[in-house]
Design an enzyme around this catalytic site. Structure first.
Site, PDB file in Angstrom:
ATOM      1  N   ASP A   1      11.381   2.417   6.002  1.00 52.07           N
ATOM      2  CA  ASP A   1      10.870   1.090   6.315  1.00 52.07           C
ATOM      3  C   ASP A   1      12.004   0.303   6.953  1.00 52.07           C
ATOM      4  O   ASP A   1      13.178   0.476   6.588  1.00 52.07           O
ATOM      5  CB  ASP A   1      10.391   0.390   5.036  1.00 52.07           C
ATOM      6  CG  ASP A   1       9.459  -0.783   5.327  1.00 52.07           C
ATOM      7  OD1 ASP A   1       8.297  -0.721   4.922  1.00 52.07           O
ATOM      8  OD2 ASP A   1       9.908  -1.762   5.961  1.00 52.07           O
TER       9      ASP A   1
ATOM     10  N   ASP B   1      -8.809   7.834   8.187  1.00 47.39           N
ATOM     11  CA  ASP B   1      -9.791   6.845   7.745  1.00 47.39           C
ATOM     12  C   ASP B   1     -10.072   5.834   8.844  1.00 47.39           C
ATOM     13  O   ASP B   1     -11.034   5.086   8.765  1.00 47.39           O
ATOM     14  CB  ASP B   1      -9.282   6.117   6.493  1.00 47.39           C
ATOM     15  CG  ASP B   1     -10.306   5.122   5.966  1.00 47.39           C
ATOM     16  OD1 ASP B   1     -11.426   5.549   5.627  1.00 47.39           O
ATOM     17  OD2 ASP B   1      -9.995   3.916   5.915  1.00 47.39           O
TER      18      ASP B   1
ATOM     19  N   GLU C   1     -12.922   2.995  17.036  1.00 45.83           N
ATOM     20  CA  GLU C   1     -13.990   2.846  16.048  1.00 45.83           C
ATOM     21  C   GLU C   1     -14.781   1.549  16.182  1.00 45.83           C
ATOM     22  O   GLU C   1     -15.867   1.420  15.632  1.00 45.83           O
ATOM     23  CB  GLU C   1     -13.404   2.897  14.631  1.00 45.83           C
ATOM     24  CG  GLU C   1     -12.558   1.697  14.267  1.00 45.83           C
ATOM     25  CD  GLU C   1     -11.947   1.793  12.885  1.00 45.83           C
ATOM     26  OE1 GLU C   1     -11.591   0.737  12.332  1.00 45.83           O
ATOM     27  OE2 GLU C   1     -11.818   2.899  12.339  1.00 45.83           O
TER      28      GLU C   1
ATOM     29  N   HIS D   1     -13.391   4.069   7.960  1.00 48.27           N
ATOM     30  CA  HIS D   1     -12.645   2.889   7.497  1.00 48.27           C
ATOM     31  C   HIS D   1     -13.079   2.476   6.091  1.00 48.27           C
ATOM     32  O   HIS D   1     -13.281   1.292   5.804  1.00 48.27           O
ATOM     33  CB  HIS D   1     -12.859   1.729   8.464  1.00 48.27           C
ATOM     34  CG  HIS D   1     -11.665   0.821   8.570  1.00 48.27           C
ATOM     35  ND1 HIS D   1     -11.195   0.331   9.763  1.00 48.27           N
ATOM     36  CD2 HIS D   1     -10.844   0.298   7.619  1.00 48.27           C
ATOM     37  CE1 HIS D   1     -10.149  -0.447   9.558  1.00 48.27           C
ATOM     38  NE2 HIS D   1      -9.915  -0.485   8.255  1.00 48.27           N
TER      39      HIS D   1
ATOM     40  N   PRO E   1       1.958  -1.979  10.198  1.00 40.78           N
ATOM     41  CA  PRO E   1       1.009  -2.856  10.878  1.00 40.78           C
ATOM     42  C   PRO E   1       0.728  -2.407  12.306  1.00 40.78           C
ATOM     43  O   PRO E   1       1.524  -1.682  12.913  1.00 40.78           O
ATOM     44  CB  PRO E   1       1.706  -4.215  10.852  1.00 40.78           C
ATOM     45  CG  PRO E   1       3.159  -3.885  10.795  1.00 40.78           C
ATOM     46  CD  PRO E   1       3.256  -2.640   9.957  1.00 40.78           C
TER      47      PRO E   1
ATOM     48  N   ALA F   1      -4.239   3.297   7.804  1.00 40.83           N
ATOM     49  CA  ALA F   1      -3.730   1.993   8.206  1.00 40.83           C
ATOM     50  C   ALA F   1      -4.598   1.423   9.329  1.00 40.83           C
ATOM     51  O   ALA F   1      -5.629   0.809   9.060  1.00 40.83           O
ATOM     52  CB  ALA F   1      -2.266   2.109   8.615  1.00 40.83           C
ATOM     53  N   ARG F   2      -4.211   1.663  10.579  1.00 40.42           N
ATOM     54  CA  ARG F   2      -4.977   1.179  11.725  1.00 40.42           C
ATOM     55  C   ARG F   2      -5.089   2.295  12.754  1.00 40.42           C
ATOM     56  O   ARG F   2      -4.150   3.072  12.965  1.00 40.42           O
ATOM     57  CB  ARG F   2      -4.307  -0.044  12.363  1.00 40.42           C
ATOM     58  CG  ARG F   2      -4.037  -1.176  11.411  1.00 40.42           C
ATOM     59  CD  ARG F   2      -5.290  -1.820  10.872  1.00 40.42           C
ATOM     60  NE  ARG F   2      -5.955  -2.644  11.864  1.00 40.42           N
ATOM     61  CZ  ARG F   2      -7.081  -3.334  11.630  1.00 40.42           C
ATOM     62  NH1 ARG F   2      -7.640  -3.255  10.443  1.00 40.42           N
ATOM     63  NH2 ARG F   2      -7.627  -4.070  12.564  1.00 40.42           N
TER      64      ARG F   2
ATOM     65  N   ILE G   1       0.830  -1.205   0.000  1.00 42.10           N
ATOM     66  CA  ILE G   1       0.000   0.000   0.000  1.00 42.10           C
ATOM     67  C   ILE G   1       0.864   1.255   0.000  1.00 42.10           C
ATOM     68  O   ILE G   1       0.612   2.207  -0.742  1.00 42.10           O
ATOM     69  CB  ILE G   1      -0.962  -0.010   1.204  1.00 42.10           C
ATOM     70  CG1 ILE G   1      -1.929  -1.196   1.094  1.00 42.10           C
ATOM     71  CG2 ILE G   1      -1.753   1.302   1.269  1.00 42.10           C
ATOM     72  CD1 ILE G   1      -2.756  -1.430   2.339  1.00 42.10           C
TER      73      ILE G   1
END
Length: 332
Positions: free
Chosen positions: A176, A260, A265, A297, A208, A235-236, A157
């Site tokens: 990364d 998002d 949530e 989301h 992650p 992402a999260r 992504i």
């Protein structure tokens, strides 16, 4: 082969029906509700469970699944942080995910919302609703091609996000723990997160949701960013301290934020609260502010992604039941 599929949505039904026609030997009980302690009886006699769920369930559900002979719980999503995958491994139950369902869907969302923020569209539209048609410094914008975009996490992504931003003329940098040659084709790696934050006008996060990354985006993180920058999280939710985002906006450190996902949530998404009591004040502030774009989301939510998620989860479930393994098992 018998499966139970939970959290079925109307938009998924055509893809489920098409898959079932191609797999007449698989029997799937379909349920719109989620799997919880009170609905555990719905997995009686099933070998596999397929779900798209934002709320965890009690330990007793795992135990009951083991008693019923369930071999696999297949997630119709990439994330699996709400599940106790270590305990599932102890019970001999595999968990699978769908790691690559449509990186482009999420990347498109990130670029769209960053453009929306950088061009001050929400502020302008709110002014227009009040018949305020003036030009002023509060709505003047920067062209995206003049900005440096920092991509934190350069997997599928993140790499696709970098590709789209580069296509718009941005300078794109990335960080990364495991740099890839594929990502180097569309971005320039920097040596640390601090370096990425210091150079970027836009930061988009694609890592992650692990324990060590919980609230990795916090007051200290924002303090290292440029004043008037843009932050995006598709992402999260647990990666980000939401109140720190609000403080960064109030201080002027951030021009705007695209969220998002939201750390709390699970009780709301994806549900209709239009006629129900809603008392999450932090979430309400995300909705109300001119400088935040909050979406429930839905970055992933395209026809392509939904089809791939449905097929990917069902295929992984049947593969584990048939062979004992799948490339998508996350708790070996």
């Amino acid at each position: 082969m018998k499966l139970a599929l939970f959290n079925l949505r109307e938009d998924e039904r055509p893809f489920v029906d098409a898959w079932l026609k191609e797999h007449p030997d698989v029997e799937v009980d379909l349920h719109e509700g989620e799997l919880q302690l009170e609905t555990k009886h719905l997995i009686d006699g099933k070998q596999g469970i397929v779900m798209f769920q934002n709320r965890p369930f009690a330990k007793e559900v795992y135990d009951y699944a083991k008693e019923q002979g369930v071999k696999v719980i297949a997630n119709r999503m990439a994330g699996f942080d709400i599940h106790d995958i270590k305990y599932m491994r102890e019970l001999g139950i595999s968990m699978t995910n769908v790691p690559r369902y449509s990186p482009n869907a999420i990347a498109e969302h990130v670029v769209t919302t960053v453009l929306y923020i950088s061009r001050n569209i929400k502020k302008i539209l709110n002014n227009v609703e009040k018949h305020d048609f003036t030009w002023n410094k509060n709505i003047i914008s920067r062209e995206l091609k003049t900005l440096t975009v920092g991509v934190l996490g350069t997997g599928n992504i993140g790499r696709q996000s970098a590709t789209l931003f580069k296509g718009l003329g941005c300078r794109v940098i990335g960080y990364d723990l495991y740099p890839s040659d594929a990502a180097r084709e569309v971005l320039e790696y920097v040596d640390s997160i601090d370096e990425l934050l210091a150079q970027s006008d836009v930061v988009t996060i694609h890592v992650p949701a692990t324990k060590e990354y919980t609230h990795m985006v916090n007051d200290e993180f924002f303090s290292k960013m440029k004043d008037g920058s843009i932050f995006a999280n598709a992402a999260r939710g647990v990666l980000v301290d939401t109140k720190a985002v609000i403080r960064a906006l109030d201080s002027g450190k951030l021009l705007g934020a695209s969220l998002d996902v939201y750390e709390n949530e699970g009780n709301y998404v994806p549900k209709d609260f239009s006629n129900k009591e809603f008392d999450d004040k932090v979430m309400q502030e995300l909705i109300d502010r001119d400088d935040i774009i909050y979406t429930p989301h839905t970055a992933f939510y395209t026809e392509t992604a939904v089809k791939n998620l449905v097929e990917g989860a069902l295929n992984a479930a049947t593969e584990v039941i048939s062979t004992g393994d799948s490339p998508n098992v996350v708790n070996r």
